[in-house]
Design a protein around this motif. Sequence first.
Motif, short mmCIF file in Angstrom:
data_model
loop_
_atom_site.label_atom_id
_atom_site.label_comp_id
_atom_site.label_asym_id
_atom_site.label_seq_id
_atom_site.Cartn_x
_atom_site.Cartn_y
_atom_site.Cartn_z
N PRO A 65 0.82 -1.22 0.00
CA PRO A 65 0.00 0.00 0.00
C PRO A 65 0.85 1.28 0.00
O PRO A 65 0.36 2.33 -0.36
CB PRO A 65 -0.78 -0.10 1.32
N GLU A 66 2.12 1.16 0.40
CA GLU A 66 2.97 2.35 0.51
C GLU A 66 3.08 3.08 -0.83
O GLU A 66 3.10 4.32 -0.85
CB GLU A 66 4.39 1.97 0.99
N ILE A 67 3.18 2.32 -1.92
CA ILE A 67 3.41 2.97 -3.23
C ILE A 67 2.19 3.78 -3.67
O ILE A 67 2.31 4.99 -3.93
CB ILE A 67 3.81 1.90 -4.30
N PRO A 68 0.98 3.18 -3.78
CA PRO A 68 -0.16 4.03 -4.15
C PRO A 68 -0.43 5.13 -3.13
O PRO A 68 -0.81 6.25 -3.51
CB PRO A 68 -1.34 3.04 -4.23
N ALA A 69 -0.20 4.84 -1.84
CA ALA A 69 -0.44 5.89 -0.82
C ALA A 69 0.54 7.04 -1.01
O ALA A 69 0.17 8.21 -0.85
CB ALA A 69 -0.29 5.30 0.59
N LEU A 70 1.77 6.71 -1.38
CA LEU A 70 2.77 7.76 -1.63
C LEU A 70 2.31 8.65 -2.79
O LEU A 70 2.39 9.88 -2.72
CB LEU A 70 4.11 7.10 -1.93
N ILE A 71 1.84 8.00 -3.85
CA ILE A 71 1.36 8.77 -5.02
C ILE A 71 0.20 9.67 -4.59
O ILE A 71 0.16 10.86 -4.94
CB ILE A 71 0.93 7.82 -6.17
N LEU A 72 -0.72 9.13 -3.81
CA LEU A 72 -1.88 9.93 -3.40
C LEU A 72 -1.48 11.07 -2.46
O LEU A 72 -2.00 12.17 -2.55
CB LEU A 72 -2.95 9.03 -2.77
N GLY A 73 -0.53 10.79 -1.56
CA GLY A 73 -0.04 11.84 -0.65
C GLY A 73 0.60 12.98 -1.44
O GLY A 73 0.35 14.16 -1.17
N ALA A 74 1.42 12.61 -2.42
CA ALA A 74 2.08 13.63 -3.23
C ALA A 74 1.06 14.38 -4.10
O ALA A 74 1.17 15.58 -4.32
CB ALA A 74 3.15 12.98 -4.10
N SER A 194 1.85 -13.80 -1.11
CA SER A 194 2.94 -14.72 -0.81
C SER A 194 2.69 -15.39 0.52
O SER A 194 2.22 -14.74 1.46
CB SER A 194 4.28 -13.97 -0.73
N LEU A 195 3.00 -16.67 0.61
CA LEU A 195 2.86 -17.38 1.90
C LEU A 195 4.20 -17.43 2.63
O LEU A 195 4.26 -17.70 3.81
CB LEU A 195 2.33 -18.79 1.66
N LYS A 196 5.28 -17.21 1.88
CA LYS A 196 6.61 -17.10 2.51
C LYS A 196 7.45 -16.13 1.69
O LYS A 196 7.03 -15.70 0.63
CB LYS A 196 7.28 -18.48 2.62
N GLY A 197 8.64 -15.81 2.24
CA GLY A 197 9.52 -14.86 1.55
C GLY A 197 9.15 -13.42 1.88
O GLY A 197 8.23 -13.17 2.67
N PRO A 198 9.87 -12.48 1.26
CA PRO A 198 9.63 -11.07 1.58
C PRO A 198 8.19 -10.62 1.33
O PRO A 198 7.68 -9.75 2.05
CB PRO A 198 10.62 -10.31 0.67
N GLY A 199 7.53 -11.24 0.36
CA GLY A 199 6.16 -10.85 0.06
C GLY A 199 5.19 -11.15 1.19
O GLY A 199 4.10 -10.59 1.26
N ALA A 200 5.59 -12.06 2.09
CA ALA A 200 4.72 -12.43 3.21
C ALA A 200 4.97 -11.55 4.44
O ALA A 200 4.31 -11.71 5.46
CB ALA A 200 4.92 -13.90 3.56
N SER A 201 5.95 -10.65 4.33
CA SER A 201 6.25 -9.76 5.46
C SER A 201 5.70 -8.37 5.15
O SER A 201 6.12 -7.74 4.18
CB SER A 201 7.77 -9.64 5.67
N PHE A 202 4.79 -7.93 5.96
CA PHE A 202 4.26 -6.59 5.74
C PHE A 202 3.70 -5.99 7.02
O PHE A 202 3.18 -6.69 7.89
CB PHE A 202 3.20 -6.57 4.63
N ALA A 203 3.81 -4.66 7.08
CA ALA A 203 3.28 -3.92 8.23
C ALA A 203 1.76 -3.87 8.13
O ALA A 203 1.21 -4.09 7.05
CB ALA A 203 3.86 -2.50 8.23
N PRO A 204 1.05 -3.59 9.25
CA PRO A 204 -0.41 -3.47 9.18
C PRO A 204 -0.83 -2.42 8.14
O PRO A 204 -0.13 -1.42 7.95
CB PRO A 204 -0.79 -3.02 10.60
N LEU A 205 -1.95 -2.69 7.50
CA LEU A 205 -2.42 -1.84 6.40
C LEU A 205 -2.46 -0.36 6.76
O LEU A 205 -1.96 0.49 6.02
CB LEU A 205 -3.82 -2.32 5.96
N ALA A 206 -3.03 -0.04 7.92
CA ALA A 206 -3.18 1.37 8.31
C ALA A 206 -1.83 2.05 8.43
O ALA A 206 -1.65 3.20 8.01
CB ALA A 206 -3.94 1.48 9.62
N TYR A 207 -0.84 1.33 8.99
CA TYR A 207 0.50 1.90 9.15
C TYR A 207 1.10 2.19 7.77
O TYR A 207 1.69 3.25 7.53
CB TYR A 207 1.43 0.94 9.89
N SER A 208 0.97 1.19 6.87
CA SER A 208 1.55 1.34 5.54
C SER A 208 0.92 2.51 4.80
O SER A 208 1.62 3.29 4.13
CB SER A 208 1.36 0.06 4.73
N VAL A 209 -0.40 2.63 4.89
CA VAL A 209 -1.11 3.70 4.16
C VAL A 209 -0.69 5.06 4.72
O VAL A 209 -0.33 5.97 3.96
CB VAL A 209 -2.64 3.51 4.26
#
Lengths: 363, 73
Positions: A65-74, A194-209
């Motif tokens: 979510p960081e990428i689209p949120a960054l675009i929207l913030g900018a 992703s069920l494993k690997g870096p894709g399975a590691s992510f911060a809570p949605l609200a934090y990321s946004v």
Amino acid sequence: MNSIKNFLSSRLGIILAGSIIGIIAVLLQYYGNPANMGICMACFVRDITGATGFHRAAVVQYLRPEIPALILGAFLSSVVFGEFKSRSGSSPILRFVLGACAMIGALVFLGCPWRAFLRLAGGDLNALYGIAGLVVGVFVGTLFIRNGYSLGATQKASKASGLVMPLIALFLLALRFIYPPIEGADKSGLLFYSLKGPGASFAPLAYSVCAGILIGFICQRSRFCTMGAVRDLLMFRQVHLLSALLSFLVVAFVANNLLGLFHMGFDGQPVAHTASLWNFLGMVGSGLAFALAGGCPGRQLVLSAEGDSDAGVFVLGMFAGAAISHNMMFASSPAGVGAYGVAATVCVIAIGLVIGLTNIRKI
Amino acid sequence: MTDEINARGLSCPQPVLLATKKIKEGKVSEFSIVVDCGVSDENVERAAKHNGWNVKDKELKDDGAVKITLAKS
């Protein structure tokens, strides 16, 4: 409003901007994003490409979510401060190719310039080769720029043209909200997970946004650019942007230490490999592409949010580059360089040189 | 009439490059450059000051561009 505008682009302001971004990045790592990858424009765009099925590398699929949120913030920031201007027409297809090349090079190293510094701040010494490569790539780019390299002037475009990237961002973010991850499932609605690997590691949605929106706002105001930091030092002996990059590095380093996330060494670093030459050359190709396109991937995302459709095309090129990298085995993994990564790196550097040489004009 | 550089539509670092080139040539003690985005505006101003020049005047053009007049201080 104007005082905020002037402040974040002042020397003190941009140092503060770099510091805040450094803190946010490390906090995102602390709260669940992959190690030394609090925010990475290359990895995160690659993960979104996976989440939407443009590549099917199982370990790197998450709609960050960081990428689209960054675009929207900018975007919001540019609208509020009267800086949203629809513009396009500066060699879009070359920018698409540069975006793809930048991404291919970054995925050989395993990170955009932001992550190169985050990796260093986390103690990953392999990042030194990537940063050295970035400097060399940007230096080669400045040689072209000094000799009249230009992709040409932009022209005013319709509002709709400038709104495309913010709308794509809104669409992506909506997908993430509509189809959240399901425990143990590799698919939710139309999104891949992703069920494993870096894709399975992510911060809570609200934090990321929230982090994405805040970083987008800060970057739009401060003009934070990792490539520009190196370029301006080499071309104009100016340290304005560099001071932001260094504060980003120092603050992330301190924050990593405080949170116990600092582990120094070459071996066993998270989402990294030790093939030094290719860490270096991958970023040479990437740095050259960023210099020729006029901004690091973070800056390109911000510009695309401000109505710059050419930067938007660069970003779409990054998505294509990510898909190509994984589908054609160019991308590296912790095991080392991808099966065709060496050939891809050489091609990316060659393409950058050709674009540089063929766009020197009298200005 | 002072020299005027048209840097409309050019993205950074080109407006800065054009301005510093003019400054380094040393032929004039004053010239103008027209830019059409806030970033170039800030960057040109910063580069001018870095080279010991000042912003003498800023004028908003009809098309939304900004004409920055720089003078040797």
